[in-house]
Enzyme design. Structure first.
Site: not given
Ligand code: GCV
Length: 703
Positions: A308, A341, A358, A387, A409, A415
């Site tokens: 990301e 991670r 993905r 995710d 994790e 979220e």
């Molecule tokens: C901290 C998702 C979340 C992001 C987060 C990412 C991650 O994409 O929306 O906000 O970033 O996961 O776990 O690194």
């Protein structure tokens, strides 16, 4: 008696009982230590008035003062603290080594994990002792919390001989707090750690948070966002971090940090952060040494890289193992751990490419690196391959790294599961993942893999993104705290039953009234399915606005972009074809036995069907319904069930303090309304796409 009089009397009775319950903000979480009612207090009359700590440490002092606090609050008993065992009944707190030196007949060589504990009653010389023995000081603290929890749940504690040990050494919490005080994906106010670019001067809440974490066995906390600001490693930050570590230490919670791989450049002034560069290695070593000099019990780092938009080893043609190892080698002499991670993927995928996926990314990237990581590196793997969706299969990566330490994790912060505006108790979902058998040469459930048991790994465990904030009750929704509690309990023992956990949490948080316990526990246990029903059924994931808030319904946002959370819905059908034969090949990442569970339509469970396969809307599920009718029905069912949560809660009027009763009621009423919005948005969207009317004619045909 006429009915009006009857109503007035009943209302007055309810009002009186409500008024008699003191208001509660939820700030105490599950550590309320509510007074034990008179009728129950008799079973605790034999408990001693004295507490003796054998040994001396900050953590042991916390254990002793926690016992004093709990006994006074629950039983009105003021314990006297003493240094030495005298001829009177007493609680005795300490490590196995220290306590067995004081009491003959205890076996000092019995095996007790460093964080494990032994609750034991013994009689000596006509006196009775309640021993709270830890493998180490943290174990004693955990034992003390466990003992108090039993009283809070009104259990008998007069005869004890009970050993408990944690499942795995890594039981971490993570916060995604930014240095400016905001929290990424945090829904309960601003950071308890940072404000305005610095660590807060008042860290009272940080200490209280550590106490809550310790009470469920969490032993480290990474306090800053994994999208890490490199300034966290700058020299002027270190004294500030020392203060956080100091606030955590009495509770046996170690400080951890998220770090950005480019730190050697960003704060070190080097020209490169290439992990194979000697200066870079020297920089990490010096930085880590500096930290340990000031924070000797520092836990380690969490790294998000090549993901990301974050910097990563790929910039130098290096691997994740190269990147992890250079930092891990710096941490190793100090006993520190590097959590790397596995959330590494390309968010610029071509959505027109039917082979792009993905979900395959983490396995494709990490599997070839198995065996290349230092033994203090732990690969931190999100439970599913996408995710934190409302439902995903267990990540195939869990079964693919036999020579690498692994941790799972999880997300306590909701979220994609309602952001603490909706009730969604996640323990049942976590449990399904933890129990899922990867079938790699025999029975290999995810929980045993991450515990390190399956492949005899030295490290492993759990890390959850929690994101508590300054909100008085920590997570904004009073019932959301059940997720934090459940996370700790499952990290301690993933074999626990979810009902046992929800009952426990309810008793500790709302009291032992059987109706309260059964109602709230049932609400918690049904809530994940309810949320799944009105958001994203059949494995489609949460059909939310993935480009923005991750909260409201917006299935369009999943498609036609590079993020890869595609659902591949068109006028004929829906779902991602992830088969090896005709799709992306994702299913081929599992062991042959698991592949069998997913690869055919006949075998694939309904709840993951559209994650694994693309099918026509008219495809008939195992349930006997067509896919489209299931989508309609589940959304209507989910919205009705969300309304049902309100009615269930209303039955508790007068049985819970007014403050928390009202707060939860408002949240549930709001959720019921939002569930209707979700229902209508998703049902209409699929009707528009498919043109197939609802059998029950609930969706307006003219759109
Ligand atoms: C901290 C998702 C979340 C992001 C987060 C990412 C991650 O994409 O929306 O906000 O970033 O996961 O776990 O690194």
């Amino acid at each position: 008696m006429n009915s009006l009089r009857c109503i007035v009397i009943v209302s007055a009775l309810i009002l009186t009982s409500v008024l008699s319950l003191p208001a509660e903000t939820g700030a105490k979480g599950w550590l309320r230590y509510a007074p034990v009612p008179d009728g129950m207090a008799a079973r605790y009359h034999g408990l001693p008035d004295v507490v003796i700590s054998v040994g001396n440490s900050e953590v042991l002092n916390s254990a002793s003062s926690e016992l004093v606090r709990g006994m006074e609050s629950m039983l009105g008993k003021r314990l006297r603290t003493k240094q030495n065992v005298a001829a009177e009944d007493a609680f005795v707190l300490g490590s196995l080594k220290d306590v067995s030196g004081t009491f003959e007949g205890l076996n000092p060589s019995r095996s007790l994990d460093a964080d494990g504990f032994w609750l034991r009653t013994i009689e000596r010389g006509g006196k009775k002792y309640w021993l709270i023995i830890g493998g180490g000081e943290r174990g004693t603290l955990y034992g003390t919390f466990a003992f108090l929890s039993r009283i809070a749940q009104q259990q008998d504690v007069n005869e004890l001989n009970d050993v408990k040990s944690p499942s795995a050494p890594i039981r971490w919490a993570s916060q995604w707090d930014n240095l400016d005080g905001s929290i990424e994906r945090g829904y309960a106010g601003r950071s308890i750690f940072f404000d305005n670019g610095v660590v807060r001067s008042d860290l009272t809440r940080a200490g209280e948070y550590a106490r809550l974490l310790a009470s469920v066995g969490i032993n480290a906390c990474a306090i800053n966002n994994v999208n890490a600001d490199p300034r966290i490693l700058s020299l002027d930050f270190l004294p500030q971090l020392v203060r956080v570590a100091d606030a955590f230490r009495p509770w046996g919670v170690k400080l951890a940090l998220s770090v950005d791989l480019s730190s050697p450049v960003a704060v070190g002034g080097l020209k490169t952060f290439d992990p194979l560069d000697r200066d870079v290695a020297a920089w990490w070593k010096k930085k880590v040494d500096e930290i340990y000099q000031r924070i000797p019990d520092f836990a380690g780092f969490v790294v998000k890289a090549d993901s990301e938009g974050r910097s990563g080893p790929s910039q130098y043609g290096r691997t994740a193992a190269d990147a992890a190892n250079v930092i891990a080698r710096a941490l190793k002499p100090h006993g520190g751990v590097l959590m790397y991670r596995a959330f590494v993927y390309n968010h610029h995928l071509d959505w027109r490419d039917m082979k792009a996926d993905r979900a395959k990314a983490a396995y494709d990237y990490f599997h070839p690196l198995d065996g290349q990581f230092e033994d203090n590196v732990v690969l931190q793997i999100k439970y599913g391959p996408i995710d934190f969706q409302v439902r995903e299969p267990a990540s195939p990566l869990f079964g693919a790294m036999q020579h690498t330490n692994e941790a799972i994790e999880l997300q306590v912060t909701q979220e994609y599961t309602g952001q603490q505006r909706h009730l969604c108790f996640l323990a049942p979902m976590w449990k399904e993942i933890l129990d899922f058998d990867m079938h790699v040469n025999g029975a290999t459930p995810v929980k045993e893999i991450v515990e390190g048991k399956t492949w005899h790994r030295p490290l492993g465990g759990f890390n959850a993104v929690v994101n508590v904030g300054l909100d008085e009750n920590w997570l904004a929704h009073p019932l959301a705290m059940a997720n934090l509690y459940a996370y700790g309990r499952l990290a301690w023992n993933p074999d626990l039953d979810t009902k046992e956990i929800s009952d426990e949490w309810t008793r500790l948080t709302f009291g032992n009234d059987p109706q309260v316990v059964s109602t709230i526990s049932a609400m918690l246990l049904s809530s994940w399915h309810i949320y799944e029903n009105y958001t994203g059924p059949l494995g489609l994931g949460t059909l939310t606005d993935i480009l923005g808030s991750h909260y409201e319904p917006n299935p369009d946002s999943a498609e036609h972009n590079g993020w890869g959370q595609w659902i591949r819905a068109d006028s004929q059908g829906v779902g991602m074809d992830r088969t090896v034969a005709t799709g992306t090949g994702y299913i081929g990442q599992y062991s042959p036995k698991v592949q069998k569970e997913y690869k055919t339509l006949a075998a694939c469970p309904d709840e993951l069907l559209l994650f694994m396969h693309h099918v026509p809307y008219t495809y008939v599920l195992h349930s006997g319904k067509t896919v489209i009718q299931h989508i309609y029905d589940s959304h209507y069912d989910g919205a009705a069930e969300a309304a049902g949560l309100v009615s269930q809660w209303e039955l508790l009027l007068g049985k819970i303090d007014e403050q928390r009763y009202q707060k939860v009621l408002q949240k549930l009423q709001y959720q019921a309304g939002e569930a209707i919005v979700w229902r209508d948005t998703i049902a209409n969207w699929f009707f528009k796409k498919s043109g197939i009317p609802d059998e029950k004619d609930r969706i307006a045909r003219k759109q």
